[in-house]
Design an enzyme around this catalytic site. Structure first.
Site, PDB file in Angstrom:
ATOM      1  N   ASP A 283       7.407  -7.831   3.741  1.00  0.00           N
ATOM      2  CA  ASP A 283       6.279  -6.899   3.920  1.00  0.00           C
ATOM      3  C   ASP A 283       4.361  -8.084   3.261  1.00  0.00           C
ATOM      4  OD1 ASP A 283       5.727  -3.504   3.345  1.00  0.00           O
ATOM      5  OD2 ASP A 283       4.019  -5.610   4.197  1.00  0.00           O
TER       6      ASP A 283
HETATM    7  C1  GLC Z   1       1.604  -3.814   6.054  1.00  0.00           C
HETATM    8  C2  GLC Z   1       2.828  -2.813   5.628  1.00  0.00           C
HETATM    9  C3  GLC Z   1       3.813  -3.115   6.809  1.00  0.00           C
HETATM   10  C4  GLC Z   1       2.994  -3.722   7.991  1.00  0.00           C
HETATM   11  C5  GLC Z   1       2.214  -5.053   7.053  1.00  0.00           C
HETATM   12  C6  GLC Z   1       2.257  -5.874   8.663  1.00  0.00           C
HETATM   13  O1  GLC Z   1       1.167  -4.332   4.139  1.00  0.00           O
HETATM   14  O2  GLC Z   1       3.032  -2.395   4.453  1.00  0.00           O
HETATM   15  O3  GLC Z   1       4.420  -1.476   6.908  1.00  0.00           O
HETATM   16  O4  GLC Z   1       3.801  -3.618   8.693  1.00  0.00           O
HETATM   17  O5  GLC Z   1       1.359  -5.137   6.296  1.00  0.00           O
HETATM   18  O6  GLC Z   1       0.650  -5.671   8.937  1.00  0.00           O
END
Ligand code: GLC
Length: 746
Positions: A283
């Site tokens: 993430d």
């Molecule tokens: C964010 C979220 C995740 C998301 C990713 C891309 O911080 O935690 O759920 O898919 O970044 O945007």
């Protein structure tokens, strides 16, 4: 080197990249062939997921184009300029050393252009077909601009309404979450992974993200292995069994080790136990955040820890890109370990047929907001609405006049909810729009201009509208920004001066219907006695207005049942129905409300049980709860055998009758309790449900079959066990009522 030795090493080399040699129609061989041709730089490139540095606006930087040309990038997220998608993909498949196609990802969480209710609202439908069709429509719209990978579904079990991301979750129950998980994978990925409208799912956030201490996003998580297997893992397992192609690690640490560098989670559990053979993406920055966690010394160490854990692709940060070669030079990472990561990424691209047919934006017009998509979004909203209170005021009658009041009555942006990236708020149809498109006589007086508005300037106008109408329709709740990532609230009441305005409106003596749009259960204990009906609409998406109009007018009935327990107040959280009984379970005989305790009461004179003196021990509304516009009666529970062997199943049935005056939808729920076990078990667990529709007076017998595997659980030593003993069962309308029976497992 002799033949046998060569054979031996070939087998070793091959097995290093083959997790589970399923029927892969030559994919593993193709992976092997590609790896043998790729340079180290190219292999590192595949592990690199470029974030918004792809510069959505302005020109496409030459640096980025040459990185793609040299094979130093494997995937992009958030590239929403279709010309850039075309240009980058063309460079990759025509000019890069091995012509490896790019994968373009986006957070397509509850719709791309046509926005559906937030996932917690979809969960409130309890309807796998609604979840599947919403995901499929999202994939049809998003894939048309070249997006073939979504960072969804989020499968984090959520037991704390203070946590902002409960809005994105499938709720608190592993059984319901698992039913939805399978539907989402089928919807997003479609029936043919090689179809240009298939969108790889990324199940997230692995794992335990919803158990953050205090409901504070990103915070510490402690989950013992039995709880992990019995509550948090099931939706992920179901999604993997349904063929989820990718998985995203969670930001949080779990039991002292950040998920993104957690070998037990990503290898032992995910690969070895669950057989996941897609790829794992971090993430946002969660690789380098291991430094802040105090688990990695620096970027290079963070990269090493993640790679050793088997984390394949790094989102947005550059620890892999800048460290892998150095780690290999120091013999800290081997090429075989790098090959393992790259093989997982190539496997997904090959399964999706991207080498034969790279994803490009289609030139198809009018793909967005098709009538059938909008209809599906409206139906999903209708089925998501949960009627919490109705003192004979709903459905409304057309000969009444209405005062439409509140900050969410005409809020096109807020109505779409959190994680709405590409939906156009101009396409939102609000409740005011819907009333304006009808022949209903109403007055609109906002009263408050946004959910956190504390100004009373517009109260007078709202009160006047109320005084000159028959019924007050108050659309309150939260702006969309008040839930979602990083947006936890300690106090989960109606923000701003909404409670004050509702109290003033109640003084007019006119009936009030409170419609709540929010990303979480909202504390309404201070005002529920001042309103005559409460309808939870979550953030209902593009078609929320027409859906609400139809339900309020009685054209449709609210179909939802709570996918999460509804607390009286945030201070009760975490609170959930499948809790343990404890040694001193709360009950009404041992509870005295704080205001009723005699002055000078003796220390042990009031009930020594697990409750709050001020808030008691019950939630405001239980998991599975939801009223309808009719009434249902449950009777005649019967069980096929009062005693079964471990290899036998048992059938439990009950009669359900519509004793009201309108056709109605009911979610008939089955709960089971393992009364005594080698580890304490929840007071009850959802083990089945069936959605039925009955005409007035109609009665139906609903049958459930319980198989012994449904009664098994994982103990602390990772064993799944099935233990003899007594099991209580309930069939009913929610987790706190129903008719019951029991049986013995021999
Ligand atoms: C964010 C979220 C995740 C998301 C990713 C891309 O911080 O935690 O759920 O898919 O970044 O945007």
């Amino acid at each position: 080197m002799g033949f046998l030795q060569r054979l031996f090493f070939t087998v070793i080399a091959f097995s290093s990249i083959t997790i589970l040699a399923q029927s892969d129609d030559g994919i593993e061989a193709e992976i092997h062939s590609l790896l043998s041709k790729m340079t180290i730089e190219e292999k590192i490139g595949q592990t690199s997921l470029r974030g918004t540095s792809s510069r959505v606006d302005g020109s496409l930087s030459d640096e980025l184009k040459s990185a793609v040309r040299e094979g130093r990038i494997g995937a992009f997220l958030n590239v929403m300029n279709t010309d850039y998608v075309k240009e980058l993909q063309k460079i990759a498949v025509e000019e890069s050393p091995n012509k490896i196609p790019l994968l373009f990802g986006r957070d397509v969480i509850h719709g791309f252009k046509t926005i559906f209710p937030i996932p917690l609202g979809i969960a409130a439908t309890w309807n796998k077909d609604v979840a599947k069709s919403g995901a499929r429509i999202s994939a049809l719209e998003a894939s048309s601009v070249g997006i073939r990978w979504t960072f969804a579904p989020m499968l984090d079990i959520s037991r704390d309404a203070r946590w902002g991301r409960i809005a994105e979750s499938p709720g608190e129950d592993p059984f319901l979450a698992s039913v939805l998980a399978k539907a989402y994978i089928e919807g997003f990925q479609g029936e043919d992974l090689k179809s240009s409208t298939s969108m790889a799912a990324s199940i997230k956030h692995f794992i335990g993200y919803g158990a953050a201490i205090g409901g504070r996003d990103y915070n510490t998580v402690i989950i013992h292995n039995a709880l992990l297997h019995n509550v948090y893992l099931p939706p992920f397992k179901t999604a993997i069994d349904a063929g989820a192609l990718t998985l995203m690690t969670a930001f949080n640490e779990i039991n002292g080790i950040p998920a993104t560098g957690n070998k037990f989670l990503l290898k032992d559990l995910l690969r070895d136990e669950l057989g996941f053979n897609g790829f794992i993406v971090s993430d946002w920055a969660s690789v380098t955040e291991m430094i802040a966690h105090g688990y990695a010394r620096d970027y290079e160490h963070a990269a090493e820890l993640s790679i050793k854990s088997g984390m394949d692709m790094e989102m947005s940060t550059h620890a892999y890109e800048n460290s892998i070669q150095k780690l290999m030079d120091k013999n800290l990472i081997s090429e075989k370990e790098l090959d393992f990561l790259v093989a997982n990424i190539l496997r997904v691209k090959l399964k999706m047929g991207l080498f034969e047919k790279p994803s490009f934006p289609s030139n198809e017009q009018n793909v967005f907001y098709k009538t059938e998509y909008l209809e599906a979004a409206k139906n999903a909203a209708i089925e998501s609405f949960v009627l919490l209170k109705n003192e004979d005021v709903l459905p409304l009658s057309s000969n009444q006049t209405f005062a439409v009041i509140g900050p969410l009555a005409d809020a096109p942006h807020e109505q779409l909810g959190t994680w709405t990236f590409d939906g156009d708020k101009e396409k939102t149809i609000t409740p005011v729009d819907a009333f304006q498109n009808s022949s209903i006589d109403f007055m609109f007086a906002q009263g408050l201009t946004y959910s956190r508005d504390k100004s009373t300037e517009l109260f007078e106008e709202a009160i006047s509208a109320a005084e000159n109408s028959d019924v007050i329709l108050f659309f309150g709740g939260e702006e969309s920004i008040l839930s979602g990532e990083a947006h936890s609230r300690a106090n989960i009441d109606l923000p701003g001066a909404q409670e004050e305005l509702i109290s003033k409106l109640a003084e007019t003596g006119k009936p009030i219907v409170l419609v709540i749009m929010a990303g979480r259960p909202i504390s309404i204990m201070n005002i529920i006695d001042k309103v005559d009906a409460v309808l939870m609409a979550w953030h209902p998406g593009t078609m929320g207005g027409p859906a609400l109009f139809d339900v309020l007018a009685g054209i449709s009935e609210p179909g939802g049942r709570l996918p999460v327990t509804w607390p009286k107040d945030g201070a009760q959280s975490p609170i959930y129905y499948n809790h343990k009984n404890t040694g001193r379970p709360a009950d009404q005989f041992n509870y005295t409300n704080i205001d009723d305790i005699p002055i000078g009461a003796w220390q042990s004179s009031i009930g020594n049980r697990s409750h709050y003196l001020d808030l008691g021990y019950k939630p405001h509304f239980p998991f599975g709860y939801g009223l309808t516009y009719t009434d249902f009666e449950y009777s005649d529970i019967s069980i096929s055998s009062k005693s079964i062997q471990v290899n036998e199943s048992v059938e439990i049935s009950a009669k359900v009758k519509n004793i009201g005056s309108r056709k109605g939808r009911e979610v008939v729920q089955l709960y089971v309790q393992d009364v005594v076990a080698s580890i304490t078990r929840p007071v009850k667990e959802l083990k089945g449900f069936e959605i039925i529709t009955l005409n007035p007076g109609e009665e139906k017998t609903i049958k459930f079959t319980i198989n012994p595997k449904d009664l098994s659980f994982v103990t602390f030593n990772d064993e799944r066990v099935l233990e003899p003993g007594k099991f209580n069962v309930w069939i009913g309308p929610n987790s706190s009522s129903g008719i019951n029976s029991s049986f013995e497992l021999k």
